[in-house]
Design a protein around this motif. Structure first.
Motif, PDB file in Angstrom:
ATOM      1  N   SER A   1     -19.055  49.165  57.295  1.00  0.00           N
ATOM      2  CA  SER A   1     -18.025  48.713  58.237  1.00  0.00           C
ATOM      3  C   SER A   1     -16.768  48.276  57.482  1.00  0.00           C
ATOM      4  O   SER A   1     -16.841  47.955  56.301  1.00  0.00           O
ATOM      5  CB  SER A   1     -18.519  47.478  59.001  1.00  0.00           C
ATOM      6  OG  SER A   1     -19.660  47.762  59.733  1.00  0.00           O
ATOM      7  N   PRO A   2     -15.638  48.206  58.192  1.00  0.00           N
ATOM      8  CA  PRO A   2     -14.474  47.538  57.607  1.00  0.00           C
ATOM      9  C   PRO A   2     -14.870  46.112  57.224  1.00  0.00           C
ATOM     10  O   PRO A   2     -15.549  45.436  58.002  1.00  0.00           O
ATOM     11  CB  PRO A   2     -13.460  47.497  58.764  1.00  0.00           C
ATOM     12  CG  PRO A   2     -13.870  48.593  59.693  1.00  0.00           C
ATOM     13  CD  PRO A   2     -15.373  48.659  59.588  1.00  0.00           C
TER      14      PRO A   2
ATOM     15  N   ASP B   1      -8.816  55.298  52.902  1.00  0.00           N
ATOM     16  CA  ASP B   1      -8.331  54.383  53.926  1.00  0.00           C
ATOM     17  C   ASP B   1      -7.342  55.119  54.805  1.00  0.00           C
ATOM     18  O   ASP B   1      -6.688  56.055  54.348  1.00  0.00           O
ATOM     19  CB  ASP B   1      -7.626  53.169  53.288  1.00  0.00           C
ATOM     20  CG  ASP B   1      -8.521  51.955  53.260  1.00  0.00           C
ATOM     21  OD1 ASP B   1      -9.135  51.649  54.295  1.00  0.00           O
ATOM     22  OD2 ASP B   1      -8.625  51.332  52.188  1.00  0.00           O
ATOM     23  N   LEU B   2      -7.200  54.698  56.043  1.00  0.00           N
ATOM     24  CA  LEU B   2      -6.200  55.305  56.913  1.00  0.00           C
ATOM     25  C   LEU B   2      -4.802  55.101  56.341  1.00  0.00           C
ATOM     26  O   LEU B   2      -3.970  56.008  56.358  1.00  0.00           O
ATOM     27  CB  LEU B   2      -6.252  54.687  58.321  1.00  0.00           C
ATOM     28  CG  LEU B   2      -7.286  55.275  59.277  1.00  0.00           C
ATOM     29  CD1 LEU B   2      -8.673  54.859  58.915  1.00  0.00           C
ATOM     30  CD2 LEU B   2      -6.967  54.913  60.703  1.00  0.00           C
ATOM     31  N   ALA B   3      -4.540  53.881  55.880  1.00  0.00           N
ATOM     32  CA  ALA B   3      -3.220  53.550  55.359  1.00  0.00           C
ATOM     33  C   ALA B   3      -3.377  52.532  54.238  1.00  0.00           C
ATOM     34  O   ALA B   3      -4.398  51.862  54.151  1.00  0.00           O
ATOM     35  CB  ALA B   3      -2.344  52.976  56.466  1.00  0.00           C
TER      36      ALA B   3
ATOM     37  N   SER C   1      -4.827  59.213  60.230  1.00  0.00           N
ATOM     38  CA  SER C   1      -5.608  58.614  61.322  1.00  0.00           C
ATOM     39  C   SER C   1      -7.062  59.070  61.307  1.00  0.00           C
ATOM     40  O   SER C   1      -7.796  58.802  62.263  1.00  0.00           O
ATOM     41  CB  SER C   1      -4.949  58.926  62.669  1.00  0.00           C
ATOM     42  OG  SER C   1      -4.683  60.301  62.762  1.00  0.00           O
ATOM     43  N   ALA C   2      -7.481  59.748  60.244  1.00  0.00           N
ATOM     44  CA  ALA C   2      -8.865  60.233  60.208  1.00  0.00           C
ATOM     45  C   ALA C   2      -9.837  59.096  59.906  1.00  0.00           C
ATOM     46  O   ALA C   2      -9.601  58.276  59.027  1.00  0.00           O
ATOM     47  CB  ALA C   2      -9.021  61.342  59.177  1.00  0.00           C
ATOM     48  N   CYS C   3     -10.941  59.118  60.621  1.00  0.00           N
ATOM     49  CA  CYS C   3     -11.917  58.029  60.602  1.00  0.00           C
ATOM     50  C   CYS C   3     -12.981  58.201  59.523  1.00  0.00           C
ATOM     51  O   CYS C   3     -13.928  57.427  59.474  1.00  0.00           O
ATOM     52  CB  CYS C   3     -12.601  57.964  61.964  1.00  0.00           C
ATOM     53  SG  CYS C   3     -13.344  59.548  62.429  1.00  0.00           S
ATOM     54  N   HIS C   4     -12.853  59.221  58.690  1.00  0.00           N
ATOM     55  CA  HIS C   4     -13.886  59.511  57.695  1.00  0.00           C
ATOM     56  C   HIS C   4     -13.273  60.387  56.614  1.00  0.00           C
ATOM     57  O   HIS C   4     -12.244  61.031  56.841  1.00  0.00           O
ATOM     58  CB  HIS C   4     -15.047  60.274  58.342  1.00  0.00           C
ATOM     59  CG  HIS C   4     -14.583  61.586  58.924  1.00  0.00           C
ATOM     60  ND1 HIS C   4     -14.099  61.692  60.210  1.00  0.00           N
ATOM     61  CD2 HIS C   4     -14.478  62.837  58.403  1.00  0.00           C
ATOM     62  CE1 HIS C   4     -13.734  62.941  60.448  1.00  0.00           C
ATOM     63  NE2 HIS C   4     -13.956  63.650  59.364  1.00  0.00           N
TER      64      HIS C   4
ATOM     65  N   ASP D   1     -13.722  63.828  54.295  1.00  0.00           N
ATOM     66  CA  ASP D   1     -14.506  65.056  54.299  1.00  0.00           C
ATOM     67  C   ASP D   1     -14.454  65.676  52.897  1.00  0.00           C
ATOM     68  O   ASP D   1     -13.748  65.173  52.007  1.00  0.00           O
ATOM     69  CB  ASP D   1     -14.059  66.022  55.406  1.00  0.00           C
ATOM     70  CG  ASP D   1     -12.636  66.530  55.215  1.00  0.00           C
ATOM     71  OD1 ASP D   1     -12.161  66.589  54.051  1.00  0.00           O
ATOM     72  OD2 ASP D   1     -11.996  66.879  56.220  1.00  0.00           O
TER      73      ASP D   1
ATOM     74  N   VAL E   1     -13.899  55.569  54.332  1.00  0.00           N
ATOM     75  CA  VAL E   1     -13.206  54.751  55.333  1.00  0.00           C
ATOM     76  C   VAL E   1     -14.211  53.777  55.946  1.00  0.00           C
ATOM     77  O   VAL E   1     -15.367  54.132  56.175  1.00  0.00           O
ATOM     78  CB  VAL E   1     -12.628  55.668  56.442  1.00  0.00           C
ATOM     79  CG1 VAL E   1     -11.976  54.844  57.551  1.00  0.00           C
ATOM     80  CG2 VAL E   1     -11.630  56.661  55.851  1.00  0.00           C
ATOM     81  N   GLY E   2     -13.794  52.547  56.189  1.00  0.00           N
ATOM     82  CA  GLY E   2     -14.677  51.552  56.792  1.00  0.00           C
ATOM     83  C   GLY E   2     -15.055  51.944  58.207  1.00  0.00           C
ATOM     84  O   GLY E   2     -14.223  51.894  59.112  1.00  0.00           O
ATOM     85  N   ASN E   3     -16.311  52.355  58.410  1.00  0.00           N
ATOM     86  CA  ASN E   3     -16.725  52.905  59.695  1.00  0.00           C
ATOM     87  C   ASN E   3     -18.228  53.154  59.612  1.00  0.00           C
ATOM     88  O   ASN E   3     -18.686  53.853  58.711  1.00  0.00           O
ATOM     89  CB  ASN E   3     -15.952  54.232  59.922  1.00  0.00           C
ATOM     90  CG  ASN E   3     -16.225  54.894  61.261  1.00  0.00           C
ATOM     91  OD1 ASN E   3     -17.291  54.717  61.853  1.00  0.00           O
ATOM     92  ND2 ASN E   3     -15.272  55.674  61.731  1.00  0.00           N
TER      93      ASN E   3
ATOM     94  N   VAL F   1     -20.037  54.857  61.689  1.00  0.00           N
ATOM     95  CA  VAL F   1     -20.488  56.018  62.444  1.00  0.00           C
ATOM     96  C   VAL F   1     -20.122  57.327  61.724  1.00  0.00           C
ATOM     97  O   VAL F   1     -20.955  57.953  61.063  1.00  0.00           O
ATOM     98  CB  VAL F   1     -19.906  56.038  63.883  1.00  0.00           C
ATOM     99  CG1 VAL F   1     -20.559  57.152  64.701  1.00  0.00           C
ATOM    100  CG2 VAL F   1     -20.103  54.695  64.580  1.00  0.00           C
ATOM    101  N   CYS F   2     -18.884  57.717  61.828  1.00  0.00           N
ATOM    102  CA  CYS F   2     -18.456  59.070  61.472  1.00  0.00           C
ATOM    103  C   CYS F   2     -18.704  59.468  60.007  1.00  0.00           C
ATOM    104  O   CYS F   2     -19.097  60.617  59.752  1.00  0.00           O
ATOM    105  CB  CYS F   2     -16.994  59.262  61.835  1.00  0.00           C
ATOM    106  SG  CYS F   2     -16.528  58.431  63.391  1.00  0.00           S
TER     107      CYS F   2
END
Lengths: 229, 229
Positions: free
Chosen positions: A49-50, A76-78, A100-103, A105, A129-131, A133-134
């Motif tokens: 998680s973030p 990170d997104l930004a 804006s990508a959540c993961h 690749d 990225v802190g997440n 799920v994806c």
């Protein structure tokens, strides 16, 4: 499955398109994996998680394992904050800014590798990225998935985010220095929740701040890195 | 934009497909919104990382605002834990189990409404999947976005997840009872980070556990609910 992010809604993206996306990623991941193998680098996908303490963990790892040569890609997104923190801790690091990508690749990782001196490292951390799920859906070519879960996140996260914890090779329970201040969180309950989703539960509890539990993690890391050949 | 999840990778999903997905969701969201308006219900999209304290916030809200009639839809990949917790706290609640989807969309919410007695509530909380990225992209028909950010997540999350914080109407800084135990976290730094991305920063600091700061949140909630007409 979500479609593209790999985590969703069959109404909007067809199964064939979804499979095409994942299989394109798979090919790129295999390509990355062959690079890592060629150079004998242990690549680890670090997820969580973030605010679960991924960057703090890697900083503490660098401070406590001066004999391991470490490199990192930080997603990170930004901002490039995490890569800057890792560089200050002595890790060769490069940011991957996803917009804006959540993961991450496999393609983003491949591009990041082009701009990082990673080939001589013992270990390459790919800080996702802190997440919760994806990121679990996308193979990056890594050899191991390490998931950071902070004690402050509560007891039932493994059962609520099973995709992530099923994919984990090792779960690091972070921020255990805060446990005495969390009257509603019990370590056994987290272990029980994890045991319900992770095929062979492997959990190490640690605090990057106090150093408690860090030795077991460094032991796992060194053992895994030496196995790379 | 990711394609489908709304957060990603233009390589794999075309812009027209992405727009079609979002515009289909938009239509459904407008439909939900007209339902909420018709019944004078304040619908709030409650977002935040896994473990940021969304459910604990809603439980504490129910305990402290007995005059407000509350309903909730609770999104999670797996388990109905959160909806069960909310029901025990006296909120009419229903789980939305997303499988592997990283966010709620307007269709899932519409389906959830069919199975919940929400029309007579003052306020409907739509507790999204714990995720600081994807949920921000999907309109559910809500009137307000409330983002829970725990002090344990560190200081720079708003800048690192700008899409979420840009979309927020109100940010609740949760778990402030832990602040004395977090030597590396300063409230001013979180405020500064938020001010760099949120057009009109609105932050309330609170602890669901001790009750500190809850009155300001309840004030915001009552004011917003009464404005619904």
């Amino acid at each position: 499955m979500c479609d593209v992010c790999g985590c969703g809604d069959p109404e909007v993206v067809s199964v064939p398109l979804h499979e095409r996306i994942l299989s394109a990623n798979e090919r790129r991941a295999e390509h990355n994996r062959s690079h890592f193998r060629e150079h004998g680098v242990l690549a680890i996908n670090v997820m969580g998680s973030p605010g679960s303490g991924k960057t703090a963990l890697l900083e503490a790892t660098a401070r406590r394992a001066p004999d391991l040569s470490l490199a990192a890609l930080s997603g990170d997104l930004a901002t490039e904050h995490d890569a800057e923190r890792l560089a200050r801790a002595g890790i060769r690091a490069r940011a991957i800014t996803t917009g804006s990508a959540c993961h991450l690749d496999a393609g983003m990782v491949h591009h990041g590798l082009d701009h990082l001196d990673w080939e001589s490292a013992d270990c390459l951390f790919i800080e996702n990225v802190g997440n919760l799920v994806c990121p679990a859906i996308y193979d990056l070519g890594q050899r191991a998935n390490v998931v950071a879960l902070a004690v402050t996140e509560g007891e039932d996260k493994p059962q609520k985010y099973p995709v992530m914890f099923r994919a984990a090779d090792l779960v690091l329970l972070t921020k255990i220095d805060l446990l005495p201040h969390l009257p509603d969180v019990r370590l056994e309950r987290i272990e029980q929740s994890l045991a319900r989703v992770m095929p062979e539960p492997r959990l190490l509890a640690l605090s990057a701040r106090t150093g408690e539990g860090m030795d077991a993690w460094l032991g796992w890391l060194e053992e895994s890195a030496h196995g790379t050949g």
